[in-house]
Scaffold this motif. Structure first.
Motif, mmCIF file in Angstrom:
data_model
loop_
_atom_site.group_PDB
_atom_site.id
_atom_site.type_symbol
_atom_site.label_atom_id
_atom_site.label_comp_id
_atom_site.label_asym_id
_atom_site.label_seq_id
_atom_site.Cartn_x
_atom_site.Cartn_y
_atom_site.Cartn_z
ATOM 1 N N ASP A 1 114.225 12.453 -11.119
ATOM 2 C CA ASP A 1 112.873 12.295 -11.642
ATOM 3 C C ASP A 1 112.088 11.393 -10.697
ATOM 4 O O ASP A 1 112.357 10.191 -10.614
ATOM 5 N N GLU A 2 111.152 11.995 -9.979
ATOM 6 C CA GLU A 2 110.358 11.251 -8.986
ATOM 7 C C GLU A 2 109.545 10.127 -9.623
ATOM 8 O O GLU A 2 109.420 9.042 -9.057
ATOM 9 N N GLU A 3 109.008 10.392 -10.804
ATOM 10 C CA GLU A 3 108.144 9.405 -11.452
ATOM 11 C C GLU A 3 108.880 8.103 -11.756
ATOM 12 O O GLU A 3 108.368 7.017 -11.507
ATOM 13 N N THR A 4 110.096 8.213 -12.277
ATOM 14 C CA THR A 4 110.854 7.010 -12.639
ATOM 15 C C THR A 4 111.900 6.644 -11.594
ATOM 16 O O THR A 4 112.589 5.631 -11.761
ATOM 17 N N GLN A 5 112.026 7.488 -10.555
ATOM 18 C CA GLN A 5 113.020 7.262 -9.500
ATOM 19 C C GLN A 5 114.427 7.159 -10.088
ATOM 20 O O GLN A 5 115.218 6.300 -9.717
ATOM 21 N N THR A 6 114.712 8.066 -11.029
ATOM 22 C CA THR A 6 115.982 8.048 -11.746
ATOM 23 C C THR A 6 116.715 9.368 -11.572
ATOM 24 O O THR A 6 116.126 10.434 -11.735
#
Length: 123
Positions: free
Chosen positions: A107-112
């Motif tokens: 997940d790019e948004e949360t870097q997870t």
């Protein structure tokens, strides 16, 4: 439209996370998805049966695990025997007798790096 091609993707493979009686293992694709940080934090969403892994960053309150320094043969393994026993029991997927691989999403948004532990996400 501009593209940002990763020319090592086919060689490294898609991000795969393996659950076994020893703990959690990450392939080269998963390691590179995370940016090969020195340390990671690992969370668990029990409602969605999802494991979340991200670089430690400034989060010093959460327990963390050494990551990139532990690369061996393009894999990293984190010992988590008690957690995977619990996870195997509640997910009803037996990865204690024989390890199971799950396809992870980043997940790019949360870097997870997200690993959903269900039959659909088994490799």
């Amino acid at each position: 439209m501009a593209y940002n091609f990763n020319f090592s993707f086919l060689k490294n493979g898609s991000p795969i996370v393996t659950l076994s009686s020893f703990g959690i293992a990450f392939n080269k694709g998963a390691i590179e998805s995370l940016g090969a940080p020195d340390q990671v934090i690992i969370g668990y969403d029990q409602e969605r049966q999802a494991i979340g892994v991200r670089a430690r960053g400034e989060d010093s309150a959460s327990p963390y695990f050494d990551f990139a320094p532990r690369i061996k043969n393009d894999w990293i393994r984190i010992g988590a025997k008690d957690f995977v026993k619990h996870l195997s029991r509640i997910s009803k997927i037996d990865f204690l007798t024989k390890s199971k691989q799950f396809v992870a999403d980043f997940d790019e948004e949360t870097q997870t790096l997200i690993v959903i532990v269900d039959e659909e996400h088994l490799k």
